[in-house]
Design a protein around this motif. Sequence first.
Motif, PDB file in Angstrom:
ATOM      1  N   GLY A 108       0.815  -1.215   0.000  1.00  0.00           N
ATOM      2  CA  GLY A 108       0.000   0.000   0.000  1.00  0.00           C
ATOM      3  C   GLY A 108       0.841   1.254   0.000  1.00  0.00           C
ATOM      4  O   GLY A 108       0.542   2.227  -0.706  1.00  0.00           O
ATOM      5  N   LEU A 163      -3.796   5.486   4.236  1.00  0.00           N
ATOM      6  CA  LEU A 163      -3.460   4.069   4.239  1.00  0.00           C
ATOM      7  C   LEU A 163      -3.393   3.540   5.663  1.00  0.00           C
ATOM      8  O   LEU A 163      -2.512   3.933   6.437  1.00  0.00           O
ATOM      9  CB  LEU A 163      -2.110   3.848   3.542  1.00  0.00           C
ATOM     10  N   HIS A 209      -1.913   4.801  10.631  1.00  0.00           N
ATOM     11  CA  HIS A 209      -2.197   5.040   9.221  1.00  0.00           C
ATOM     12  C   HIS A 209      -1.308   6.165   8.687  1.00  0.00           C
ATOM     13  O   HIS A 209      -0.839   7.019   9.439  1.00  0.00           O
ATOM     14  CB  HIS A 209      -3.685   5.372   8.977  1.00  0.00           C
ATOM     15  N   CYS A 218      -2.959   1.344  -8.248  1.00  0.00           N
ATOM     16  CA  CYS A 218      -3.288   0.404  -7.175  1.00  0.00           C
ATOM     17  C   CYS A 218      -3.220  -1.042  -7.672  1.00  0.00           C
ATOM     18  O   CYS A 218      -2.677  -1.926  -6.995  1.00  0.00           O
ATOM     19  CB  CYS A 218      -4.677   0.710  -6.618  1.00  0.00           C
ATOM     20  N   LEU A 275      -6.649   1.263   1.885  1.00  0.00           N
ATOM     21  CA  LEU A 275      -6.275   2.581   1.380  1.00  0.00           C
ATOM     22  C   LEU A 275      -7.523   3.304   0.899  1.00  0.00           C
ATOM     23  O   LEU A 275      -8.252   2.787   0.056  1.00  0.00           O
ATOM     24  CB  LEU A 275      -5.278   2.459   0.217  1.00  0.00           C
ATOM     25  N   VAL A 286       0.946   4.440  -2.688  1.00  0.00           N
ATOM     26  CA  VAL A 286       0.821   5.849  -2.291  1.00  0.00           C
ATOM     27  C   VAL A 286       2.025   6.646  -2.783  1.00  0.00           C
ATOM     28  O   VAL A 286       1.884   7.752  -3.334  1.00  0.00           O
ATOM     29  CB  VAL A 286       0.679   5.955  -0.755  1.00  0.00           C
TER      30      VAL A 286
END
Length: 569
Positions: A304, A323, A467, A387, A365, A308
């Motif tokens: 993830g 995330l 996160h 993604c 996410l 990002v």
Amino acid sequence: MTLDRRKLRWNGWGWAHANFELGAREGAVWSYIADALGREKLARSPAVPLPDIHMAGSRLDDDTLTNLQAIAGVEHVKTDRYERAFHARGKSYLDLLALRAGELGEQVPDAVIYPADAEQTQGVVDLAVARGFAVVPFGGGSSVVGGVTALRNPDQAGVLTVDTTRMHKLLTLDEVSHAATLEAGVYGPHLEQQLQARGYTLGHYPQSFEFSTLGGWVAARGAGQQSNRYGKAEKWLLGARLATPKGPWHTESFPASAAGPNLNQLVLGSEGILGIITEATVRVHPVPALRDYRGYLFKSFEAGAAAVRELVQRQVPVAMLRLSDANETHFLQAFSGAQHPPGAATKIGSSVLAWRGYGDQRCLLLIGLEGERETVLESLVVTRSVCARHGGASIGASAGRKWYARRFMMPYLRDPLLDRGVAVETLETATRWSNLLSLHRDIEAAIRDALRTNAADAAARAIVMCHVSHAYEDGASLYFTMVFPQRLGETPAATLAAASEQWLAVKRAATNAMVEGGGTVSHHHGVGTDHVPWMAAEKGPIGLAALEAVKHGLDPAGAMNPGKLLPPS
């Protein structure tokens, strides 16, 4: 439009009549939390009512009171018990422990003044300096690092808290330049109401949005949830006006200048130690034509984070990238499941995802897109592609819509948790991408070790989650949340002592891990009192000396918000 203080919780979050809605299955939610924390049942730990709190009497002499009333008006100088208690502290865990225990002692303002404009604010500052009082600026009071605690130096006569929330007007809007000047005491909702009536938005939506002010956002160098599009405070602040002990100060507001350092950078993050921010000129944007928020699942936090990083380094125009690590993703799913048990279709979908490899380490996410319709739709295609390249599975827009609808509600959960002997607190940092995963691991380990060492008892367990809340081309923030059983005492005062000692041990361990691991002590919460012990390590001796020189130059008597940001001389 200011808020009636008596309709707010003086010792908690938000409106006095509002609560976090747990629905018909409230019992199941509390059972889940008790089980997750190793409790057979949750404790009962009610807050002390206002009439029973311990606080020092006002030290304000009659002559100073009369002069303050002449400046701001008799009805706008408050010395009653409610106003002084409300303005004694902010909203950190340590603040709430003291407020709920009713143990405020000497750390209460002697008076609370509500000036109507910049001139009255300057008058209060001038009088305070002349009479030897400390001055604490106070907007929404939402600081979670001790930034508004009513402190004074030993040689000061008392504490005057200046509440800026009567100053809430939109003064000018330059639609050609996309710049607006507003009074600094305006709350988030009223700020957006005034701007959006003209077709514009600041786009700054921190979780405290409903109960924090423009001046506080600037003073703490804050960040909103959509900062990828609209920027942190240092990106959107164009100029400021302050009331200082040396007189009114206007910073420059040019689009760019090479005439020495930009002094707005001194105002940003200054936390009231240089003066009281009374006005701010900010960069505004047209209200977005389209918003799209949706979720993706990744097989790991590393995957993830890679997605990002690619999105921000490719400069894809996103508004938000949030995330959650595996622990937070699990908690969010379990908490939601306790409220709303999943149906057959959801269970089948979860089984399919698990079969595809999205198991215990899966991470959620949330991607938010805002802007012109064409830009949003084009960005949606790109974000889906990025993604997918990193193994992300789209779970659609429902997760995004749910988060967006409830994005300001989570702080309301803290008060009922504290009523049941459960602590919840946060801390945040930022570091470069090359260091992000190792820092995440090291801070989590430090928090868990400290919580085990300082547990309420042998059976106690803790929830530790994190996160990424803000991302940049060179790095990102890490935002940790901890939920754990408090150490309780036989009396409110004993609980205050035990729970404070417990949290301070955890805070020290986590912050030491941040500093030693190459992270900042704060990405957007600020310094306040909580992070002062680490400022020398953060800034270095020369940097700290430079800040101290600026402080002394503007405030030689040390009147402005003592005890915050800088270590004692």
